[in-house]
Scaffold this active site. Structure first.
Site, PDB file in Angstrom:
ATOM      1  N   ASP A   8     -61.168  19.416  34.709  1.00 41.10           N
ATOM      2  CA  ASP A   8     -60.797  20.490  34.611  1.00 41.10           C
ATOM      3  C   ASP A   8     -59.458  20.829  33.290  1.00 41.10           C
ATOM      4  O   ASP A   8     -58.329  20.533  33.935  1.00 41.10           O
ATOM      5  CB  ASP A   8     -60.658  21.002  35.853  1.00 41.10           C
ATOM      6  CG  ASP A   8     -60.114  22.301  35.115  1.00 41.10           C
ATOM      7  OD1 ASP A   8     -60.248  23.073  35.054  1.00 41.10           O
ATOM      8  OD2 ASP A   8     -59.329  22.548  36.394  1.00 41.10           O
ATOM      9  N   LYS A  70     -56.265  26.590  24.967  1.00 39.32           N
ATOM     10  CA  LYS A  70     -57.819  27.102  25.874  1.00 39.32           C
ATOM     11  C   LYS A  70     -58.494  28.363  25.625  1.00 39.32           C
ATOM     12  O   LYS A  70     -59.142  29.368  25.546  1.00 39.32           O
ATOM     13  CB  LYS A  70     -57.185  27.017  26.973  1.00 39.32           C
ATOM     14  CG  LYS A  70     -59.149  26.989  27.517  1.00 39.32           C
ATOM     15  CD  LYS A  70     -59.055  26.408  29.235  1.00 39.32           C
ATOM     16  CE  LYS A  70     -60.538  26.946  29.545  1.00 39.32           C
ATOM     17  NZ  LYS A  70     -60.411  26.192  31.344  1.00 39.32           N
ATOM     18  N   GLU A 171     -67.415  25.504  34.725  1.00 41.85           N
ATOM     19  CA  GLU A 171     -66.713  25.879  35.981  1.00 41.85           C
ATOM     20  C   GLU A 171     -67.080  26.333  37.164  1.00 41.85           C
ATOM     21  O   GLU A 171     -66.740  25.168  38.723  1.00 41.85           O
ATOM     22  CB  GLU A 171     -65.611  26.445  35.686  1.00 41.85           C
ATOM     23  CG  GLU A 171     -64.856  25.556  34.623  1.00 41.85           C
ATOM     24  CD  GLU A 171     -63.305  26.297  33.979  1.00 41.85           C
ATOM     25  OE1 GLU A 171     -62.957  27.491  34.011  1.00 41.85           O
ATOM     26  OE2 GLU A 171     -62.485  26.201  33.014  1.00 41.85           O
ATOM     27  N   ASP A 194     -63.578  32.840  40.833  1.00 41.57           N
ATOM     28  CA  ASP A 194     -62.750  31.985  39.894  1.00 41.57           C
ATOM     29  C   ASP A 194     -61.362  32.841  38.600  1.00 41.57           C
ATOM     30  O   ASP A 194     -62.108  33.120  38.059  1.00 41.57           O
ATOM     31  CB  ASP A 194     -63.494  30.774  38.759  1.00 41.57           C
ATOM     32  CG  ASP A 194     -62.599  29.860  38.538  1.00 41.57           C
ATOM     33  OD1 ASP A 194     -61.462  30.103  38.123  1.00 41.57           O
ATOM     34  OD2 ASP A 194     -63.199  29.130  37.259  1.00 41.57           O
TER      35      ASP A 194
END
Ligand code: AMP
Length: 525
Positions: A8, A70, A171, A194
């Protein structure tokens, strides 16, 4: 034979897992940490640090510590996202040779995939150290809302790190896989909410026996825990200005200490109703040092963040609509991402879905666990799970007047092949430019440009007569191949879209070599 792992690759933290007897297992570092901070730094004496060690020194070395990479991976330098990031990040973001965003660290210019590669390298090192085995390949997760450029840049990062990518998976799909292994065998509809450090995703999935079908997904690549931190920081800055008539914004070191203290206070407020921010010697003035002490309450932080959480709930509504479902149809709500530990987030989710979220899932680790399960499945002769994923963003081309004409709509299951007919806009037009965009906006320019090519040699005719077929072929990892054909003549052009801002093969090779020497350097540290 080596082992497979799941990674992850998070905005704030990353996590690596493997499987033992087919069951997921989060791999701790040699010091027992289960999360790897997604931090990269170069110190004054030119040492490279990754993860915990990089994060630990970030306050004293803010300009040479790269975090939240990211947020800008796969983005063009002139994009809105990079502009926003530039205002918030203490390190320098510069334009790269392909119009990509790069960062300055330790006097060197680095591409974002290179920074992410360093985090992946750390994850690989943790896994190899623990498993005492080589790593055969990895499944790496990305937000469902990542566009093609961001996915490609993540694949480049893995290549630079010397990791074989078994699959890039979304994800929420990974979370569903990990949840699916823990539940009994039944058919159900689940919502995965999420909220991590930098991004928000909501996905609606249908789980059958071994079949995981994503029905819809929606989200925001610019909404996460860091935005809440920024709200608190701004409120503290105002307070500081009022009390001391000083603008702390220009004091990089003070800002870093403040950021760190604010995040810790925010986390504390998930279990306490009050937290103290205490920062002695925060800044220097001609009258001496200023010490900053304040008590911040959960109520205050909730006031500062409530509209952000309301935005996520609105996105949940859109995702349900996209799946053609009502909130009562949802059997289970799964919370993923560190920020979902905040009581206000839980309260809003419970209010909206009308049920308590599932408690059997660790929000920090579930994504890596799912990625590890998928990596294991890919390698097994009899895969026990089938994943049906979808496109989170529409894909199409630019047409007359700059409009965006969809070819593959949002929420279409992949793999998919779709063709649409177009024609010329003026007489005797012998070529057309195919500009491929991804996004959900009406005008092409408001979406992400994935690539362009020209189809030449079109039959000369009056405008509107030629038949030009544009075909999109997207594989299960979200990688797109585009074909354009003059249907009357049969002339055809096929391109696998390469993001315009993507690194060249030569650059990747060079960066990979540098990364191999870094691997040796890290082993010696
Ligand atoms: P992730 O990207 O999933 O690692 O999530 C990281 C984000 O979650 C950061 O913004 C953290 O500040 C936030 N976070 C982690 N733990 C908590 C907590 N207990 N309460 C509130 N936020 C948290």
């Amino acid at each position: 034979m080596g082992k497979t792992i799941g990674i992850d690759l998070g905005t704030t933290n990353s996590c690596v897992a493997t499987t033992i007897g087919g069951k997921p297992f989060v791999i701790p570092s040699s010091t027992g940490n289960r999360l790897i901070p997604s931090y990269f730094a170069i110190t004054q004496d030119e040492k490279t640090l990754i993860g915990v060690r990089a994060k630990r020194q970030s306050i004293t070395n803010p300009k040479n510590t790269i975090f939240a990479a990211k947020r800008i991976i796969g983005r063009r330098y002139d994009s809105r996202e990079v502009k926003i990031a530039k205002d918030k990040l203490p390190y320098e973001v510069v334009a790269g040779p392909h119009g990509d965003a790069r960062v300055k660290c330790g006097g060197k210019i680095m591409s974002i995939p290179e920074v992410s590669a360093a985090i992946l390298l750390e994850a690989k090192k943790v896994a190899e150290g623990f498993l005492e085995n080589s790593i055969e390949g990895a499944c790496i997760t990305v937000p469902a809302y990542f566009n093609e450029n961001q996915r490609q840049a993540t694949i480049d990062a893995a290549e630079i790190a010397g990791l074989k990518v078994l699959r890039i998976i979304n994800e929420p799909t990974a979370s569903a896989l990990a949840y699916g292994q823990k539940r009994g065998k039944k058919n159900e509809l689940i919502a995965i909410y999420d909220l991590g450090g930098g991004t928000f995703d909501i996905s609606i999935l249908e789980l059958g026996e071994g079949v995981y079908e994503v029905l819809s997904t929606a989200g925001n690549t610019y909404l996460g825990g860091e935005d809440i931190d920024n709200r608190i920081i701004n409120s503290v800055l105002e307070d500081f200005k009022k009390t001391h008539n000083i603008n702390l914004k220009d004091d990089v070191m003070a800002m870093q200490r403040l950021k760190d203290a604010v995040e810790r206070a925010k986390i504390e407020l998930s279990t306490q109703t009050e937290a103290t921010i205490s920062l002695p010697f925060l800044t220097e003035t001609s009258h001496g040092a200023i010490h900053y002490n304040t008590v911040i309450t959960r109520n205050k932080v909730e006031d500062l963040m409530i509209d952000l959480i309301d935005q996520t709930i609105q996105t949940c509504k859109n995702a349900l609509e996209g799946a053609g479902l009502k909130k009562d149809d949802i059997d289970e709500v799964i919370l993923v991402g560190g920020q979902t530990r905040a009581p206000l987030v839980i309260k809003k989710v419970v209010e909206f879905f009308g049920k308590q979220p599932n408690r059997g899932i660790n929000p920090d680790e579930v994504v890596a666990e799912g990625a590890a399960i998928h990596a294991y499945n890919i390698g097994s002769p009899l895969p026990s799970n089938i994943l049906v994923d979808i496109t989170a963003l529409s894909l199409g081309i630019q047409t007359k007047g700059g409009a965006f004409t969809e070819i593959i709509p949002q929420n279409t299951p992949v793999p998919i092949t779709k063709t649409r007919k177009f024609t010329t806009t003026y007489d005797n037009q012998d070529a057309v430019r195919i500009s491929v965009y991804q996004g959900n906006e009406k005008m092409a320019n408001d979406n992400e440009l994935l690539g362009e090519f020209v189809l030449g040699g079109i039959r000369l005719a009056k405008k509107g007569e030629p038949n030009i077929e544009v075909g999109f072929d997207m594989n299960s990892e979200g990688i797109l191949k585009v074909t354009a054909k003059d249907a009357d003549l049969g002339t055809e052009q096929t391109v696998t879209l390469e993001a315009k801002s993507r690194l060249s093969e030569e650059e990747i090779r060079e960066m990979k070599d540098k990364m191999s020497s870094l691997e040796v350097e890290l082993k010696e540290q």
